[in-house]
Write an enzyme that holds these catalytic residues in place. Structure first.
Site, PDB file in Angstrom:
ATOM      1  CD  GLU A  85       7.214 -54.982  10.232  1.00  0.00           C
ATOM      2  OE1 GLU A  85       7.288 -55.075  11.541  1.00  0.00           O
ATOM      3  OE2 GLU A  85       6.654 -55.774   9.666  1.00  0.00           O
ATOM      4  CG  ASP A 134       4.026 -58.151   8.536  1.00  0.00           C
ATOM      5  OD1 ASP A 134       4.220 -57.625   9.474  1.00  0.00           O
ATOM      6  OD2 ASP A 134       4.233 -59.275   7.953  1.00  0.00           O
TER       7      ASP A 134
END
Length: 714
Positions: free
Chosen positions: A385, A346
């Site tokens: 990401e 993330d």
């Protein structure tokens, strides 16, 4: 904290600026403090000592003495019991833990003197060797090669909470995720790898507690080594959350899930959040890192304020060796003790913000260098990401070898082509062929691109094609949260409708988007629920909706769409031209008579430069001639992507062509069924808002398709 052969514990706690660190030992139920031991030595910022007589099962917490100086970023407060950042077991409730601040409510610049041990969960010592033996007993992962990978992003609870065929006691749990009906569903729709939203122990933020909501997605980690007990079956969950015994049952259930999935050829990847912690910003709780040595764990400015490229209040300082060590130990733990097959990182740009470069991103940052050389992590998948919300936070295409990246440019291009006002043929062609403009310069292949139309963060596919704007009122923020830029469309009515024209238009859009996704080069990722047309009632930020807004509505699912997705993944398995692992160059591969890719207009001529830049027509045509790995091609593929409103006649290349896909009709032929389809020559009529695939066999001898090859281990 580790067991020692001398019947005791070796304790080591990093805190460079502490003046003393204490180990607090508690009774088996965590209720009574039995001893408080000051660690006797500090070497290079690590407080340490051997404590005889302690062993596995011991409950404990930490206290750190040192300066309280918020202007310098120091928040030492020995009145607050702290959680070991390396805790492998953390039974006990965390429902109200976001309220455990280290400062006085009436004077935040001053420390709070109240002892909060009674309200804090206590870590539990594990026999790490026994845990690793349990991990080694898990069936090995199937090792699916990236070219054959189809990712399925899912939330453990939402996936099965409402599934009528999952045993009731298993709904919404790790066990339910690996139940027979779900295993059959994964096989049916052709996914190879589950990518689970965060399953590390997480916390609900104060603002959610005050509104009676929870952090359903889990991007607010408290225990980086601990499986989330909320997703375990009732008995294990009661023990872990109530703190009456321990959370061993949670770990066992997680391992059983991974073992079962592996035995059925399914990989398990985890969405992990190492960019920030659950302690939030300056007014957040003091739970672990802040109280141990805030200025050493978090990225701060010269005034002691938190740098916040994550948008979550704090960011770990990835220039600190102890931070890198914690992340690396955590990653290895999930691979070795729980058998997972990879990670999606993330806000991965925050993980590469180097303090030596002014906190700017560098693809060879300390953590990335550590991951790249680690022999345990070499055999698992790494997905980034490639952005955060800080300065220069958009870094797609800049990650290094072996990294794969979420490709939001493909997402937005596919949405614009099918639903938006403007998209050129050139834009779609670049995304359809692996986004060479983004990834080729780094020396990576099209497989660097993780392709999706939807993800957990945003509209579902059903809502993308039913709402022109977000509807997040249920989140309690007056619809201010969530992205306003969605490239969505409602087809003529906002939200649910029975109008047959609108219903048909939406269905064509959904099938067109899915077909384009699964015919694109790169690694496709499906959002769980899109295959049954699950709706979140227009909510594009359902992070706090632990209810039927997020829980998949299996009973009301679109079975025809599920069948269509199954057909698309079968086509992708069957035809290597839909998953080519090399860049197309428009010239014949060795031993072939046709270019690897050839672009065409409706008349059959090569496109001219103005054709690429036109946003009208929404018609893209190409032929693909490639084989499996280094093998010669067995067929030529003709791919037609048409988002226009009118039927178009196109000129076919010479020869006989068999249609195998018509998304407008929800028709897919695979597993030999194409023999019954019509043979066409010369001219082919392309229906409005449709994706078509036609096949021209080059060899008529039948061939047995080998199983997907495994990824080689570096």
């Amino acid at each position: 904290m580790a067991l020692d052969g001398r019947t005791g514990l070796n304790v080591a706690v990093f805190s460079r600026r502490a003046t003393a660190v204490e180990l607090c030992c508690f009774s088996a139920d965590g209720a009574t403090e039995m001893a408080r031991l000051r660690l006797p030595a500090c070497t290079d910022g690590i407080w340490h000592g051997f404590v005889p007589g302690l062993g596995a099962g011991q409950r404990y917490g930490l206290r750190a003495h040192g300066p309280w100086d918020p202007r310098a970023g120091h928040f030492f407060n020995p009145a607050k019991l702290l959680i070991d950042p390396w805790a492998r077991s953390l039974p006990g409730s965390v429902d109200k833990l976001a309220l455990e601040t280290g400062f006085r409510a009436d004077a935040p610049e001053l420390p709070d003197a109240e002892d909060n041990a009674a309200r804090m969960p206590k870590a539990r010592v594990l026999d790490l060797e026994a845990e690793l033996r349990a991990g080694a007993a898990i069936a090995p992962g199937p090792g699916i090669a990236m070219a054959h990978t189809v990712l399925y992003e899912a939330h453990v609870k939402s996936l099965t909470r409402l599934h009528p065929e999952v045993p009731e006691a298993q709904r919404g749990t790790y066990a339910g995720l690996a139940s027979p009906v779900m295993l059959a569903h994964y096989r049916r729709i052709g996914v190879t790898s589950l990518c689970l939203l965060p399953v590390q122990r997480h916390l609900d933020e104060r603002h959610l507690i005050e509104r009676g909501l929870v952090n359903h997605w889990g991007y607010n980690t408290l225990g980086f080594f601990v499986p989330e007990p909320r997703y375990a079956s009732a008995a294990a969950r009661a023990d872990a959350l109530g703190g009456r015994l321990d959370d061993a049952g949670v770990g066992a259930e997680f391992r059983a899930m991974v073992d079962t999935l592996h035995r059925h050829g399914i990989e398990v990847l985890l969405d992990v959040v190492y960019n920030h912690s659950a302690e939030g910003g300056a007014l957040g709780p003091t739970l672990s890192w802040r109280g141990l040595d805030n200025a050493a764990w978090y990225a701060l400015d010269a005034q002691g304020h938190y740098l916040n490229p994550t948008g979550c209040g704090n960011t770990f300082d990835m220039g600190g060796p102890h931070v890198v060590q914690m992340v690396m130990d955590s990653l290895r733990w999930w691979v070795q003790a729980f058998g997972v097959d990879g990670f999606r990182f993330d806000l991965a740009v925050s993980l590469g913000r180097d303090p030596l470069l002014g906190r700017h991103f560098h693809p060879l940052g300390a953590l990335f260098a550590a991951i790249a050389q680690d022999p345990v992590l070499a055999r698992v998948k790494w997905i980034a990401e490639p952005w955060d919300v800080g300065a220069d936070g958009y870094q797609i295409g800049r990650f290094g070898p072996r990294w794969h990246e979420w490709n939001d440019q493909l997402r937005d291009t596919l949405r614009a082509w099918w639903l938006g006002p403007v998209c050129t043929r050139g834009q779609l062609a670049r995304r359809l062929t692996g986004s060479s403009d983004i990834f080729e310069a780094t020396g990576r292949s099209p497989l660097a691109s993780i392709n999706m139309v939807t993800a957990h963060d945003g509209f579902t596919l059903a809502d993308l094609t039913s709402y022109s704007r977000k509807h997040n009122e249920a989140n309690g923020e007056n619809n201010r949260d969530g992205n306003d830029y969605n490239l969505s469309a409602n087809g003529g009515h906002e939200g649910p409708t029975q109008d047959p024209v609108i219903v048909q238009r939406r269905a064509r859009w959904r099938r067109g988007l899915l077909a384009t996704l699964l015919c694109a080069q790169g690694v496709p990722q499906l959002l769980a629920g899109d295959e049954i047309a699950h709706s979140q009632q227009g909510n594009n930020n359902a992070y706090c909706q632990d209810n039927p807004i997020s829980w998949l509505d299996w009973a009301g699912g679109d079975a025809q769409l599920t069948d269509f997705v199954a057909g698309l993944t079968a086509l992708r398995r069957r035809y290597p031209g839909l998953r080519h692992a090399q860049w197309f160059h428009g010239v014949p591969l060795p031993g072939e008579n046709w270019p690897d890719i050839e672009w065409r207009t409706a008349s059959g001529a090569p496109p001219q430069l103005p054709d690429w830049e036109r946003a009208d027509g929404r018609l893209l045509i190409c032929t693909i001639t490639v084989g499996e790995a280094d093998q010669p091609a067995h067929e030529r593929l003709l791919l037609v992507v048409h988002a226009g409103e009118q039927a178009v006649d196109i000129q076919l290349p010479p020869g006989h062509w068999q249609p195998v896909l018509d998304s407008a009709q929800a028709w897919v032929a695979c597993d030999g069924a194409e023999a019954a389809s019509a043979i066409v020559q010369t001219v082919f009529r392309v229906t409005p808002q449709s994706v078509h695939l036609l096949v021209q066999p080059l060899h008529y001898a039948p061939r047995a398709l080998p199983p997907p090859p495994k990824e080689p281990t570096p």
